[in-house]
Design a protein around this motif. Structure first.
Motif, PDB file in Angstrom:
ATOM      1  N   LEU A   1       0.869  -1.182   0.000  1.00 18.43           N
ATOM      2  CA  LEU A   1       0.000   0.000   0.000  1.00 18.43           C
ATOM      3  C   LEU A   1       0.902   1.227   0.000  1.00 18.43           C
ATOM      4  CD1 LEU A   1      -2.641   1.592   0.360  1.00 18.43           C
ATOM      5  CD2 LEU A   1      -2.492   1.123   2.811  1.00 18.43           C
ATOM      6  N   GLU A   2       0.804   2.047  -1.038  1.00 21.61           N
ATOM      7  CA  GLU A   2       1.735   3.173  -1.164  1.00 21.61           C
ATOM      8  C   GLU A   2       1.014   4.512  -1.387  1.00 21.61           C
ATOM      9  OE1 GLU A   2       4.526   0.835  -4.058  1.00 21.61           O
ATOM     10  OE2 GLU A   2       5.784   2.092  -2.777  1.00 21.61           O
ATOM     11  N   PRO A   3       0.770   5.237  -0.290  1.00 24.41           N
ATOM     12  CA  PRO A   3       0.204   6.577  -0.404  1.00 24.41           C
ATOM     13  C   PRO A   3       1.299   7.610  -0.733  1.00 24.41           C
ATOM     14  CG  PRO A   3      -0.459   5.512   1.648  1.00 24.41           C
ATOM     15  CD  PRO A   3       0.718   4.763   1.086  1.00 24.41           C
ATOM     16  N   GLU A   4       0.909   8.659  -1.414  1.00 23.79           N
ATOM     17  CA  GLU A   4       1.840   9.726  -1.788  1.00 23.79           C
ATOM     18  C   GLU A   4       1.075  11.046  -1.757  1.00 23.79           C
ATOM     19  OE1 GLU A   4       5.045   8.581  -2.461  1.00 23.79           O
ATOM     20  OE2 GLU A   4       5.714  10.681  -2.567  1.00 23.79           O
ATOM     21  N   MET A   5       1.643  12.066  -1.101  1.00 25.40           N
ATOM     22  CA  MET A   5       0.901  13.292  -0.872  1.00 25.40           C
ATOM     23  C   MET A   5       1.715  14.530  -1.229  1.00 25.40           C
ATOM     24  SD  MET A   5       0.542  10.705   1.473  1.00 25.40           S
ATOM     25  CE  MET A   5       1.660  11.149   2.795  1.00 25.40           C
ATOM     26  N   SER A   6       1.119  15.431  -2.008  1.00 29.27           N
ATOM     27  CA  SER A   6       1.792  16.697  -2.303  1.00 29.27           C
ATOM     28  C   SER A   6       1.693  17.614  -1.084  1.00 29.27           C
ATOM     29  CB  SER A   6       1.157  17.372  -3.522  1.00 29.27           C
ATOM     30  OG  SER A   6      -0.200  17.669  -3.259  1.00 29.27           O
ATOM     31  N   TYR A   7       2.619  18.541  -0.986  1.00 28.67           N
ATOM     32  CA  TYR A   7       2.652  19.520   0.113  1.00 28.67           C
ATOM     33  C   TYR A   7       2.606  18.835   1.483  1.00 28.67           C
ATOM     34  CZ  TYR A   7       1.861  23.042  -3.506  1.00 28.67           C
ATOM     35  OH  TYR A   7       1.987  23.840  -4.612  1.00 28.67           O
ATOM     36  N   PHE A   8       3.319  17.747   1.618  1.00 25.47           N
ATOM     37  CA  PHE A   8       3.424  17.033   2.897  1.00 25.47           C
ATOM     38  C   PHE A   8       4.890  16.967   3.286  1.00 25.47           C
ATOM     39  CE2 PHE A   8       0.162  14.109   4.916  1.00 25.47           C
ATOM     40  CZ  PHE A   8      -0.944  14.779   4.441  1.00 25.47           C
ATOM     41  N   ASP A   9       5.207  17.368   4.528  1.00 20.14           N
ATOM     42  CA  ASP A   9       6.567  17.109   5.012  1.00 20.14           C
ATOM     43  C   ASP A   9       6.542  15.778   5.776  1.00 20.14           C
ATOM     44  OD1 ASP A   9       5.559  17.582   7.570  1.00 20.14           O
ATOM     45  OD2 ASP A   9       6.290  19.648   7.635  1.00 20.14           O
ATOM     46  N   ASN A  10       7.713  15.332   6.260  1.00 21.17           N
ATOM     47  CA  ASN A  10       7.722  13.983   6.840  1.00 21.17           C
ATOM     48  C   ASN A  10       7.011  13.902   8.181  1.00 21.17           C
ATOM     49  OD1 ASN A  10       8.414  11.263   6.241  1.00 21.17           O
ATOM     50  ND2 ASN A  10       9.777  11.318   8.022  1.00 21.17           N
ATOM     51  N   ASP A  11       6.865  15.070   8.850  1.00 25.99           N
ATOM     52  CA  ASP A  11       6.126  15.048  10.103  1.00 25.99           C
ATOM     53  C   ASP A  11       4.650  14.758   9.816  1.00 25.99           C
ATOM     54  OD1 ASP A  11       6.271  15.379  12.942  1.00 25.99           O
ATOM     55  OD2 ASP A  11       4.993  17.148  12.636  1.00 25.99           O
ATOM     56  N   MET A  12       4.104  15.418   8.796  1.00 26.44           N
ATOM     57  CA  MET A  12       2.715  15.147   8.389  1.00 26.44           C
ATOM     58  C   MET A  12       2.589  13.692   7.930  1.00 26.44           C
ATOM     59  SD  MET A  12       2.471  18.665   6.197  1.00 26.44           S
ATOM     60  CE  MET A  12       0.785  18.709   5.602  1.00 26.44           C
ATOM     61  N   ASN A  13       3.603  13.229   7.247  1.00 23.17           N
ATOM     62  CA  ASN A  13       3.648  11.857   6.744  1.00 23.17           C
ATOM     63  C   ASN A  13       3.527  10.847   7.900  1.00 23.17           C
ATOM     64  OD1 ASN A  13       3.996   9.839   4.801  1.00 23.17           O
ATOM     65  ND2 ASN A  13       6.223  10.030   4.729  1.00 23.17           N
ATOM     66  N   MET A  14       4.324  11.064   8.951  1.00 19.85           N
ATOM     67  CA  MET A  14       4.314  10.124  10.091  1.00 19.85           C
ATOM     68  C   MET A  14       2.957  10.159  10.796  1.00 19.85           C
ATOM     69  SD  MET A  14       8.097  10.078  11.816  1.00 19.85           S
ATOM     70  CE  MET A  14       8.467  11.793  11.940  1.00 19.85           C
TER      71      MET A  14
ATOM     72  N   VAL B   1       6.933  20.249  -6.029  1.00 22.27           N
ATOM     73  CA  VAL B   1       6.483  20.637  -4.679  1.00 22.27           C
ATOM     74  C   VAL B   1       7.079  19.690  -3.643  1.00 22.27           C
ATOM     75  CG1 VAL B   1       4.257  21.708  -5.276  1.00 22.27           C
ATOM     76  CG2 VAL B   1       4.380  19.226  -4.937  1.00 22.27           C
ATOM     77  N   PRO B   2       7.247  20.183  -2.412  1.00 19.47           N
ATOM     78  CA  PRO B   2       7.637  19.262  -1.345  1.00 19.47           C
ATOM     79  C   PRO B   2       6.546  18.193  -1.240  1.00 19.47           C
ATOM     80  CG  PRO B   2       7.644  21.534  -0.559  1.00 19.47           C
ATOM     81  CD  PRO B   2       7.021  21.552  -1.913  1.00 19.47           C
ATOM     82  N   HIS B   3       6.951  16.950  -1.106  1.00 17.09           N
ATOM     83  CA  HIS B   3       5.945  15.907  -0.966  1.00 17.09           C
ATOM     84  C   HIS B   3       6.530  14.708  -0.242  1.00 17.09           C
ATOM     85  CE1 HIS B   3       7.915  14.873  -4.835  1.00 17.09           C
ATOM     86  NE2 HIS B   3       7.520  13.619  -4.643  1.00 17.09           N
ATOM     87  N   SER B   4       5.651  13.853   0.221  1.00 23.63           N
ATOM     88  CA  SER B   4       6.066  12.702   1.028  1.00 23.63           C
ATOM     89  C   SER B   4       5.166  11.520   0.719  1.00 23.63           C
ATOM     90  CB  SER B   4       5.937  13.015   2.525  1.00 23.63           C
ATOM     91  OG  SER B   4       6.793  14.077   2.887  1.00 23.63           O
ATOM     92  N   GLY B   5       5.608  10.361   1.163  1.00 27.19           N
ATOM     93  CA  GLY B   5       4.791   9.165   0.978  1.00 27.19           C
ATOM     94  C   GLY B   5       5.409   8.000   1.735  1.00 27.19           C
ATOM     95  N   PHE B   6       4.723   6.890   1.656  1.00 22.10           N
ATOM     96  CA  PHE B   6       5.226   5.709   2.370  1.00 22.10           C
ATOM     97  C   PHE B   6       4.697   4.430   1.743  1.00 22.10           C
ATOM     98  CE2 PHE B   6       1.327   6.997   4.546  1.00 22.10           C
ATOM     99  CZ  PHE B   6       0.663   5.807   4.807  1.00 22.10           C
ATOM    100  N   GLY B   7       5.331   3.337   2.118  1.00 21.74           N
ATOM    101  CA  GLY B   7       4.892   2.023   1.641  1.00 21.74           C
ATOM    102  C   GLY B   7       4.658   1.108   2.834  1.00 21.74           C
ATOM    103  N   LEU B   8       3.465   0.543   2.892  1.00 22.88           N
ATOM    104  CA  LEU B   8       3.113  -0.370   3.990  1.00 22.88           C
ATOM    105  C   LEU B   8       2.998  -1.789   3.437  1.00 22.88           C
ATOM    106  CD1 LEU B   8       0.306   0.091   6.641  1.00 22.88           C
ATOM    107  CD2 LEU B   8       0.134  -1.780   5.014  1.00 22.88           C
ATOM    108  N   GLY B   9       3.694  -2.718   4.064  1.00 21.84           N
ATOM    109  CA  GLY B   9       3.628  -4.121   3.652  1.00 21.84           C
ATOM    110  C   GLY B   9       2.433  -4.792   4.317  1.00 21.84           C
TER     111      GLY B   9
END
Ligand code: 4AD
Ligand code: MG
Length: 432
Positions: free
Chosen positions: A225-238, A395-403
């Motif tokens: 599962l891989e979400p990706e978000m524009s205008y997100f820093d890693n704090d918002m990501n976590m 743009v600054p952006h962040s995302g993650f991958g969940l197994g």
């Protein structure tokens, strides 16, 4: 045959004093004194049915007698209270149709794990796998439900790629007409390309890793599962990650206590999974590991034993953030305060279940990204399109991958990841 209307076994159990019809499979069978005791299962539960030789047709009695375990069966009868029956109720059969008796079922009580993997297509009928597969479906559902509420669009990435999404060390090669392509190891780069239009997106797709490791948490094919978000820093990501993981845990606790109980997990423990999760930096984690007697040195990646040391006393997942650039992927955002580090975080599940999420802020500056790629020795021709995304309105952006299977392994406390997926692919396992 005409298929009669029926109720699920779970409903039949609640229908004391009523006549019902159930459809399912023979889970257990024995007979004594002119009575046959047939435990029927469907996906909802099991129920004991009793057929009296004197009150059903002779043809039906003979068919029951011949029926093997796992025969398909339709039974009509009266639900009665019975203290001796496992659910406290019993179905007194009036009509028993053996739909298909088939051949003798090859799985008997004591079988080796290897044999059960060989007959996985049949073992999926076991109570263990029924419970695990239901949990899996719910995890997908709860994850989608959460992201949908947060305003995400689900996207569908390509699964054949010419460029590595991660390190490229574990790629499966595919013959693609007269060229080589790879099974994707992550859909992230494609998700990134879509944030410039849809802003908050996620893909739910398989990833492949040609991992030679024979651990209890590595699959060669897993769902990512891989979400990706524009205008997100890693704090918002976590913050998003801990909310998502809590939603999945809490929803299982609220709606699927029966599944959790089957695996000996208390619903209460998953109800306790709530933000915020503990956050420690990579450097703090190394100090902690060394204090606990580990010989790991700053700059090294974690192995199974390090993840275990860090989380065996934890009841909730923890974040390890801010890692050395050297050991992380090319796309991570270089820490503006320390160019040896990248702005990222791994989420480790409690009780040694290991990493369940890898995430980061992305390098959104064209020049820095190109420099990272060169430093890691990537073939720039394959990444032109990816670099393009940083040339126009970056743009600054962040995302993650969940197994997904890692999350299931943790939440059901499974001792091996293979039971979190119906048909596991591992280094020595390709079939069924
Ligand atoms: O940490 P990884 O390699 O990160 C990525 O692939 C990023 N591109 C994700 C992103 O930011 N969009 O993998 C992410 C997660 C891991 O935390 C783990 O849960 C799971 O994928 N994973 C595996 N699960 C089962 N078997 C394997 N061999 C896995 N490798 C990674
Ligand atoms: Mg990782």
């Amino acid at each position: 045959m005409k298929i009669p209307k029926s109720v699920p076994v779970s409903k039949a159990i609640e229908s004391v004093g009523k006549e019902v019809t159930i459809k399912g499979w023979i889970h257990r069978k024995r007979s004594s004194g002119g009575k046959a005791f047939i435990v029927v299962r469907d996906r909802t539960n099991t129920i004991q049915c009793v057929a009296d030789k004197s009150s059903i047709k002779e043809k039906e009695w003979d068919a029951i007698d011949r029926a093997y375990l796992e025969s398909s069966v339709i039974i009509k009868g009266m639900v009665k209270k019975d203290e001796r029956a496992p659910n406290g109720v019993e179905l007194e059969a009036k009509e028993v149709i053996i739909v298909h008796s088939g051949e003798q079922f090859p799985i008997t009580e004591y079988q080796s794990p290897e044999f059960l993997l060989d007959v996985r297509h049949l073992w999926l009928r076991s109570q263990r796998m029924i419970h695990a597969m239901r949990a899996r479906s719910y995890v997908f559902k709860y994850a989608r439900e959460f992201l949908d509420k947060q305003g995400f669009f689900e996207i569908t990435p390509p699964l054949l790629t010419i460029s590595a999404g991660e390190t490229g060390a574990n790629l499966f090669e595919v013959q693609y007409f007269d060229q080589k392509m790879y099974l994707t190891e992550s859909s992230q780069l494609y998700a990134e390309a879509m944030i410039y239009s849809l802003e908050k997106v996620y893909s739910f797709a398989p990833s492949w890793r040609a991992e030679k490791s024979r651990t209890t948490k590595h699959l060669a094919e897993y769902w990512h599962l891989e979400p990706e978000m524009s205008y997100f820093d890693n704090d918002m990501n976590m913050k998003l990650q801990e909310k998502l993981v809590s939603h999945i845990a809490n929803s299982l606790a609220k709606h699927n206590a029966d599944i959790l109980a089957y695996f000996g997990v208390s619903a209460g423990s998953l109800m306790e999974i709530k933000p915020p999760f503990k956050r420690i930096s990579y450097t703090e984690a190394i100090d902690l590991l060394q204090q606990k007697g580990s010989s790991i040195k700053w700059g090294e990646d974690f192995g199974v034993e390090h993840e275990k040391l860090l989380t065996e006393q934890e009841d909730k997942p923890i974040f390890v953030y801010n890692w050395p650039k050297e050991i992380k992927a090319f796309y991570m955002y270089t820490d503006p305060k320390n160019d040896k580090m990248v702005v990222c975080s791994d989420m480790l599940a409690p009780h040694g279940h290991g990493e369940i999420i890898g995430g980061s802020q992305r390098e959104w500056r064209y020049d820095q990204l190109a420099e990272n790629m060169k430093a890691k020795g990537l073939n720039m021709d394959n990444y032109k399109w990816y670099l393009d995304t940083r040339r126009y309105g970056s743009v600054p952006h962040s995302g993650f991958g969940l197994g997904v299977e890692r999350v299931i392994k943790w939440m059901l406390n499974l001792d091996h990841i293979r039971d979190a997926i119906p048909f596991p692919r591992m280094i020595n396992r390709m079939a069924p």
